[in-house]
Design a protein around this motif. Structure first.
Motif, PDB file in Angstrom:
ATOM      1  N   VAL A   8      43.765   1.981  -4.906  1.00  0.00           N
ATOM      2  CA  VAL A   8      43.145   0.964  -5.755  1.00  0.00           C
ATOM      3  C   VAL A   8      44.141   0.436  -6.785  1.00  0.00           C
ATOM      4  O   VAL A   8      44.238  -0.777  -7.016  1.00  0.00           O
ATOM      5  CB  VAL A   8      41.891   1.532  -6.457  1.00  0.00           C
ATOM      6  N   ASN A   9      44.885   1.322  -7.408  1.00  0.00           N
ATOM      7  CA  ASN A   9      45.880   0.897  -8.401  1.00  0.00           C
ATOM      8  C   ASN A   9      46.927  -0.019  -7.771  1.00  0.00           C
ATOM      9  O   ASN A   9      47.352  -1.010  -8.379  1.00  0.00           O
ATOM     10  CB  ASN A   9      46.563   2.116  -9.027  1.00  0.00           C
ATOM     11  N   ALA A  10      47.345   0.307  -6.544  1.00  0.00           N
ATOM     12  CA  ALA A  10      48.337  -0.526  -5.853  1.00  0.00           C
ATOM     13  C   ALA A  10      47.774  -1.910  -5.555  1.00  0.00           C
ATOM     14  O   ALA A  10      48.449  -2.930  -5.753  1.00  0.00           O
ATOM     15  CB  ALA A  10      48.780   0.158  -4.564  1.00  0.00           C
ATOM     16  N   PHE A  11      46.514  -1.960  -5.121  1.00  0.00           N
ATOM     17  CA  PHE A  11      45.904  -3.227  -4.736  1.00  0.00           C
ATOM     18  C   PHE A  11      45.333  -4.009  -5.927  1.00  0.00           C
ATOM     19  O   PHE A  11      44.747  -5.073  -5.740  1.00  0.00           O
ATOM     20  CB  PHE A  11      44.812  -2.999  -3.692  1.00  0.00           C
ATOM     21  N   HIS A  12      45.512  -3.500  -7.130  1.00  0.00           N
ATOM     22  CA  HIS A  12      45.169  -4.259  -8.326  1.00  0.00           C
ATOM     23  C   HIS A  12      46.346  -5.119  -8.785  1.00  0.00           C
ATOM     24  O   HIS A  12      46.221  -5.879  -9.734  1.00  0.00           O
ATOM     25  CB  HIS A  12      44.741  -3.319  -9.459  1.00  0.00           C
ATOM     26  N   THR A  13      47.482  -4.995  -8.094  1.00  0.00           N
ATOM     27  CA  THR A  13      48.675  -5.754  -8.429  1.00  0.00           C
ATOM     28  C   THR A  13      48.799  -6.947  -7.491  1.00  0.00           C
ATOM     29  O   THR A  13      48.892  -6.766  -6.264  1.00  0.00           O
ATOM     30  CB  THR A  13      49.939  -4.871  -8.309  1.00  0.00           C
ATOM     31  N   GLY A  14      48.796  -8.158  -8.058  1.00  0.00           N
ATOM     32  CA  GLY A  14      48.758  -9.372  -7.255  1.00  0.00           C
ATOM     33  C   GLY A  14      49.913  -9.517  -6.282  1.00  0.00           C
ATOM     34  O   GLY A  14      49.699  -9.812  -5.099  1.00  0.00           O
ATOM     35  N   TRP A  15      51.151  -9.308  -6.737  1.00  0.00           N
ATOM     36  CA  TRP A  15      52.305  -9.508  -5.852  1.00  0.00           C
ATOM     37  C   TRP A  15      52.295  -8.508  -4.700  1.00  0.00           C
ATOM     38  O   TRP A  15      52.720  -8.837  -3.588  1.00  0.00           O
ATOM     39  CB  TRP A  15      53.619  -9.406  -6.641  1.00  0.00           C
ATOM     40  N   TYR A  16      51.786  -7.307  -4.987  1.00  0.00           N
ATOM     41  CA  TYR A  16      51.732  -6.280  -3.938  1.00  0.00           C
ATOM     42  C   TYR A  16      50.730  -6.691  -2.863  1.00  0.00           C
ATOM     43  O   TYR A  16      50.986  -6.502  -1.666  1.00  0.00           O
ATOM     44  CB  TYR A  16      51.349  -4.936  -4.548  1.00  0.00           C
ATOM     45  N   VAL A  17      49.606  -7.240  -3.275  1.00  0.00           N
ATOM     46  CA  VAL A  17      48.590  -7.694  -2.318  1.00  0.00           C
ATOM     47  C   VAL A  17      49.140  -8.837  -1.470  1.00  0.00           C
ATOM     48  O   VAL A  17      48.934  -8.878  -0.248  1.00  0.00           O
ATOM     49  CB  VAL A  17      47.307  -8.130  -3.053  1.00  0.00           C
ATOM     50  N   VAL A  18      49.863  -9.774  -2.098  1.00  0.00           N
ATOM     51  CA  VAL A  18      50.467 -10.889  -1.354  1.00  0.00           C
ATOM     52  C   VAL A  18      51.467 -10.368  -0.329  1.00  0.00           C
ATOM     53  O   VAL A  18      51.471 -10.792   0.833  1.00  0.00           O
ATOM     54  CB  VAL A  18      51.147 -11.880  -2.321  1.00  0.00           C
ATOM     55  N   PHE A  19      52.332  -9.440  -0.758  1.00  0.00           N
ATOM     56  CA  PHE A  19      53.309  -8.841   0.156  1.00  0.00           C
ATOM     57  C   PHE A  19      52.607  -8.126   1.297  1.00  0.00           C
ATOM     58  O   PHE A  19      53.010  -8.227   2.471  1.00  0.00           O
ATOM     59  CB  PHE A  19      54.196  -7.862  -0.612  1.00  0.00           C
ATOM     60  N   TYR A  20      51.543  -7.411   0.973  1.00  0.00           N
ATOM     61  CA  TYR A  20      50.775  -6.662   1.971  1.00  0.00           C
ATOM     62  C   TYR A  20      50.174  -7.613   3.005  1.00  0.00           C
ATOM     63  O   TYR A  20      50.259  -7.373   4.211  1.00  0.00           O
ATOM     64  CB  TYR A  20      49.673  -5.878   1.258  1.00  0.00           C
ATOM     65  N   ILE A  21      49.589  -8.703   2.543  1.00  0.00           N
ATOM     66  CA  ILE A  21      48.948  -9.666   3.440  1.00  0.00           C
ATOM     67  C   ILE A  21      49.979 -10.361   4.325  1.00  0.00           C
ATOM     68  O   ILE A  21      49.765 -10.543   5.534  1.00  0.00           O
ATOM     69  CB  ILE A  21      48.134 -10.690   2.633  1.00  0.00           C
ATOM     70  N   ILE A  24      43.512  -7.054   6.275  1.00  0.00           N
ATOM     71  CA  ILE A  24      43.665  -7.995   5.167  1.00  0.00           C
ATOM     72  C   ILE A  24      42.470  -7.941   4.228  1.00  0.00           C
ATOM     73  O   ILE A  24      42.607  -8.068   2.998  1.00  0.00           O
ATOM     74  CB  ILE A  24      43.889  -9.426   5.697  1.00  0.00           C
ATOM     75  N   ILE A  25      41.275  -7.768   4.786  1.00  0.00           N
ATOM     76  CA  ILE A  25      40.058  -7.747   3.974  1.00  0.00           C
ATOM     77  C   ILE A  25      40.116  -6.660   2.907  1.00  0.00           C
ATOM     78  O   ILE A  25      39.657  -6.861   1.766  1.00  0.00           O
ATOM     79  CB  ILE A  25      38.821  -7.537   4.881  1.00  0.00           C
ATOM     80  N   ILE A  26      40.701  -5.514   3.232  1.00  0.00           N
ATOM     81  CA  ILE A  26      40.681  -4.362   2.323  1.00  0.00           C
ATOM     82  C   ILE A  26      41.419  -4.627   1.013  1.00  0.00           C
ATOM     83  O   ILE A  26      40.831  -4.487  -0.070  1.00  0.00           O
ATOM     84  CB  ILE A  26      41.222  -3.106   3.040  1.00  0.00           C
ATOM     85  N   PRO A  27      42.707  -5.014   1.033  1.00  0.00           N
ATOM     86  CA  PRO A  27      43.375  -5.292  -0.241  1.00  0.00           C
ATOM     87  C   PRO A  27      42.780  -6.483  -0.991  1.00  0.00           C
ATOM     88  O   PRO A  27      42.729  -6.477  -2.228  1.00  0.00           O
ATOM     89  CB  PRO A  27      44.834  -5.563   0.164  1.00  0.00           C
ATOM     90  N   LEU A  28      42.320  -7.494  -0.248  1.00  0.00           N
ATOM     91  CA  LEU A  28      41.694  -8.652  -0.901  1.00  0.00           C
ATOM     92  C   LEU A  28      40.425  -8.234  -1.641  1.00  0.00           C
ATOM     93  O   LEU A  28      40.182  -8.647  -2.782  1.00  0.00           O
ATOM     94  CB  LEU A  28      41.363  -9.726   0.132  1.00  0.00           C
ATOM     95  N   TYR A  29      39.612  -7.434  -0.973  1.00  0.00           N
ATOM     96  CA  TYR A  29      38.361  -6.961  -1.563  1.00  0.00           C
ATOM     97  C   TYR A  29      38.628  -6.154  -2.829  1.00  0.00           C
ATOM     98  O   TYR A  29      37.999  -6.380  -3.874  1.00  0.00           O
ATOM     99  CB  TYR A  29      37.605  -6.117  -0.545  1.00  0.00           C
ATOM    100  N   ILE A  30      39.580  -5.223  -2.753  1.00  0.00           N
ATOM    101  CA  ILE A  30      39.870  -4.367  -3.909  1.00  0.00           C
ATOM    102  C   ILE A  30      40.457  -5.189  -5.051  1.00  0.00           C
ATOM    103  O   ILE A  30      40.111  -4.983  -6.217  1.00  0.00           O
ATOM    104  CB  ILE A  30      40.832  -3.236  -3.495  1.00  0.00           C
ATOM    105  N   TYR A  31      41.345  -6.143  -4.702  1.00  0.00           N
ATOM    106  CA  TYR A  31      41.973  -6.954  -5.749  1.00  0.00           C
ATOM    107  C   TYR A  31      40.958  -7.844  -6.459  1.00  0.00           C
ATOM    108  O   TYR A  31      40.929  -7.923  -7.690  1.00  0.00           O
ATOM    109  CB  TYR A  31      43.080  -7.818  -5.143  1.00  0.00           C
TER     110      TYR A  31
END
Length: 224
Positions: free
Chosen positions: A150-163, A211-218
Motif C-alpha cells: 500500500v505504501n508503495a502504491f501511494h506514490t504516484g510515479w511508482y504507480v505510473v512506472f508499474y502501469i 493494472i487495476i490493483i495499483p490504480l485502486y490503491i492509489y
C-alpha cells in the motif's frame, strides 16, 4: 540437423516452456494479489496470511525455485536468440518480416528489457523486503506485507512506472503466447484461431487485472 540450428530450436523450446510456466504463474500471482481489492480490514488479514503461506510452505518453495530458474532461463535464452538472429538475418528478409509483423513482435527485446528492469525493482521492493528487510507485524503476528504494498502504491510515479511496465508485459504476452505455441508445435492450422484468441484474451485479462490493483490503491487514498 545443423548443430547451430538445433541449438537455436532447443533454446526456443526452452524459452517456450519457461514462458508458458510464467504465464501460469501470472494467473496464480494475480489471483493472490486480487485480495488487495478487499475492504481494508479483510485485505490486511487475507493478504498477509497468503504471504505467510507462500513463504512457509515447502511445495511453494519448490515452485519458487522453478520460477527463479524459469525467469533466468527465459531471459538468457531470449538474449541468446536475439543476438544470433541479428547476426544471421538477411536484410531483405528482415524488411519483409517488418512489413508483415506487429511492432511489438519486432521489439520483444526492448519489451523484455523493460520487464527485466521492472522485475529487479519489483523483487527488491517486495520479495527482498519481505525476506530480509525489517517489516512490522500485523495483529495476527504475520509480516505486514500489505502495508508495504500500500505504501508503495501511494506514490504516484511508482504507480505510473508499474502501469507502464505492465503494458510492456501485455504486449510481450500478445506475441509470446502465440510464439510459444508455435515453438512447441501446438499452433496447428485447425486450432490456430482459437490459440490466438485465447492468447489475446489472456494477455488483456492479465494486464488489466494487474493494472487495476495499483490504480485502486492509489486512488483509494484520495476518497477515504
Amino acid at each position: 540437423m545443423n548443430p547451430i540450428l538445433q541449438s537455436t530450436l532447443s533454446r526456443k523450446n526452452l524459452m517456450a516452456l519457461t514462458g508458458l510456466f510464467l504465464c501460469f504463474f501470472l494467473v496464480i500471482h494475480l489471483l493472490g494479489n486480487m485480495q488487495l481489492l478487499l475492504p481494508e480490514d479483510k485485505a490486511v488479514v487475507s493478504f498477509n496470511n497468503y504471504s505467510t503461506l507462500l513463504s512457509g510452505n515447502i511445495f511453494i518453495k519448490i515452485v519458487s525455485y522453478v520460477l527463479y530458474f524459469s525467469l533466468i532461463a527465459h531471459a538468457v535464452d531470449a538474449l541468446f536468440i536475439t543476438l544470433r538472429n541479428r547476426k544471421s538475418v538477411v536484410k531483405y528478409a528482415y524488411d519483409d518480416r517488418k512489413k508483415a509483423s506487429k511492432w511489438y513482435s519486432r521489439n520483444m527485446g526492448i519489451l523484455g528489457t523493460i520487464l527485466l528492469v521492472f522485475l529487479v525493482i519489483h523483487f527488491k521492493d517486495f520479495w527482498y523486503s519481505y525476506k530480509f528487510g525489517s517489516i512490522p507485524y500485523d495483529t495476527n503476528g504475520n509480516k505486514d506485507l500489505y502495508q508495504i504494498v500500500v505504501n508503495a502504491f501511494h506514490t504516484g510515479w511508482y504507480v505510473v512506472f508499474y502501469i507502464l511496465s505492465l503494458l510492456a508485459l501485455g504486449y510481450h504476452l500478445l506475441h509470446g503466447f502465440k510464439s510459444a505455441a508455435r515453438s512447441l508445435g501446438l499452433y496447428h492450422p485447425r486450432y490456430a484461431a482459437y490459440v490466438q484468441k485465447f492468447g489475446i484474451v489472456y494477455s488483456y485479462a492479465i494486464t488489466i487485472g494487474f493494472i487495476i490493483i495499483p490504480l485502486y490503491i492509489y486512488l483509494k487514498q484520495f476518497i477515504q
